[in-house]
Enzyme design. Sequence first.
Site, PDB file in Angstrom:
ATOM      1  CE  LYS A 197      -2.072   2.593   3.178  1.00 29.13           C
ATOM      2  NZ  LYS A 197      -2.096   3.914   2.552  1.00 29.13           N
ATOM      3  CD  GLU A 271      12.418   3.221   9.392  1.00 21.36           C
ATOM      4  OE1 GLU A 271      12.140   3.972  10.353  1.00 21.36           O
ATOM      5  OE2 GLU A 271      12.594   3.617   8.240  1.00 21.36           O
ATOM      6  CB  CYS A 305      11.870   8.015  10.134  1.00 24.12           C
ATOM      7  SG  CYS A 305      12.746   7.057   8.916  1.00 24.12           S
ATOM      8  CD  GLU A 402       9.238  10.996  13.557  1.00 25.34           C
ATOM      9  OE1 GLU A 402       8.217  10.322  13.752  1.00 25.34           O
ATOM     10  OE2 GLU A 402      10.211  10.597  12.903  1.00 25.34           O
TER      11      GLU A 402
END
Lengths: 493, 265
Positions: A197, A271, A305, A402
């Site tokens: 996806k 991840e 990330c 983050e």
Amino acid sequence: MAQVEKRVSNLPATFEWEYAPAPEARDIVQIREQYGLFIGGEEVEPRTKEWFPSISPATEEPLFEVALAGEEDVALAVDTARNAFENGWSELAPSERAKYLFRVARLIQERSRELAVAESLDGGKPIRESRDVDIPLAAAHFFYYAGWADKLEYAFPNRTPRPLGVAAQIIPWNFPLLMLSWKIAPALACGNTVVLKPAETTPLTAMIFADICRQAELPPGVVNLVTGDGTTGAHLVRNDGIDKLAFTGSTEVGKLIMRELAGRNVKLTLELGGKAANVVFDDAALDQAVEGIVNGIYFNQGHVCCAGSRLLVQESIYEPLLEKLKRRLSTLRVGDPLDKNTDVGAINSKAQLEKIRELVASGEEEGAEIYQPKCDLPERGYWFVPTLFTNVAQSYRIAQEEIFGPVLSVLTFRTPDEAVEKANNTPYGLSAGVWTEKGSRILWMAQRLRAGVVWANTYNRFDPTSPFGGYRESGFGREGGRHGLEPYLRFDE
Amino acid sequence: MTRLSVKKTYKLYIGGAFPRSESGRTFDAAGQNVARASRKDARDAVRAARAALPGWAAMTAYNRGQVLYRLAEMMEARAADLEAACSGRSEVEAAIDRTVWYAGWADKLAQVLGSSNPVAGPYFDFTIPEPTGVVAILAPSDPPLLGLVSRTLPALVGGNTVVVVAGESAAIAAVELAEALATSDFPGGSVNVLTGFADELAPWLAGHMDVNAVDVTGVEGPTVELERAAAENVKRVIRADADSQSPWEISRFLELKTVWHPIGP
């Protein structure tokens, strides 16, 4: 007593000059009005009959429509992948599997310009990055894992590697084709079939990849692509026909997936997010460190990330480093992703822009000092000026959460022990940076930083041979290298 | 007149000491009163394991290997006691030999599991295994001694610190093993052994935010709830065979760290 001279800047002022526009030609990409799902080697209409637009974040113009895959569509894709796995792909000679992957690598190289433009159009990243980083690395990934397909028994001494079956894969919007390659290349090399996806806001290069699969004459059903939003991803996770789930995205969603897969026999790799420290010691080569800091946090608008979003500076060089850094920030060119001179492109989506604004506002409210260079932004589109915060306490949200945007939080330290303590003071553990000219200190730091990747005197380097992945709440499993095969294999022992 | 023997109290092993359960509870295992650990004991054990982690992880691989080898020596010396606590002589011998086998892995792991990575650029790039951190092990009851050894040693040899919960019917074996561990130069807290009811303790360990991995090999029945609790801090959840011996068992308790550095004159 010696006179202490007051510190004055001896850096030259930055030039105020105009660059002539240097746009990359856009017509190399033929964007269609609509893209269906890619299932069984064919484009199919979604059972949901629903479509959604993909927006160019630089202009807010709708580029095309893409299918919204529902539960039935996902089930069809998984069944198709299962069928392809059992009837052909898993029995194919590994050396033949390898050759398919080599073909794919070559096709990505051949169509690299088209893919780079498509990536920048759909996702907003500077063409310089999609052209020089994303697409070459995507091709390299397929080339690297192609070679493993018929050598797996050498990777795992005294074990018998076997494919898992159907691998479900969910990827983020920050490196669309590259993340697709990180996922699909090792999965296929190990003999699995795939249902992937793409991210909701960046499906275009995946749709071109479907065409590359056809050109490579990859057997139908080996790669299936289901576009959609979070609900599509949830259908894929919940489907009981999958043998493997690989997810790259936020820690929050990663935890949901872990809970969802509890008690099920699905091999999982995650991840997830990060809040990396980039640690600069007083003996570092400052100009190089400044380039590394800038590359660490402003590369890809900070939508990375492993971005070096917390700068830890040794106190004794705080002032000269910050001066150089602010000066460098003022030279960053923010704007049209398709312009070859652009350093910082568009923020990927409106939702992401709002998230960045919200966190930046929290930084100001909590008491940090904001610095933003003067910067002309285009009128339309989603933009955010490269930003840095000083006077940041470790407890501030901008030092803990983050942001996933071009926002740097600067903190200081005195001793190496304090640097380690602060660097490790988040629940994450994806990456870290160290800048010092002292070799023993680099290795000392590298041992102590709780992170899956440590960049010393460099930052944000990636390579298909180099394992990448997190410690702690940044996830588990590795992508890249020999270690990147393991998540896609089971072993008969 | 015959001499009256001195009988042993079967206690927990936490932080290098042998406390009773803070709860004061015991349970009957093979006719002995054995300490029944509480959730507070489990938390104390995690704290001891966290405190011991930097020291144990930083020890040289050679040194860690020698400590494990010393454990084999101590088990050999206690073979008779261990034999009485498990299925017999051959299980004890297998457990001792497996301990020696894992001892020898300490200084080979990085070479077998690590790599030097030929990246396409002027960088030196290598990958090394490192311990995951604090590991909670829900050990299998069968085989009692070999099950404990087979799950605990792979975690320890890689530099993790461990809280191991013995299955109910392996309680005596666990206490005997703890006494061998205590005399083997393992730093206090690097390995902690709890006896009691595993289903009572498991949820607290699986949900503990300072535990990095949980081994559910010994859990009988579904582990769904434990896995959900483990998701809270993205714990590594490990499920293996009760009686396996492989370097890949060690690698389940390891992280991989990749380090890059530029090459230049």
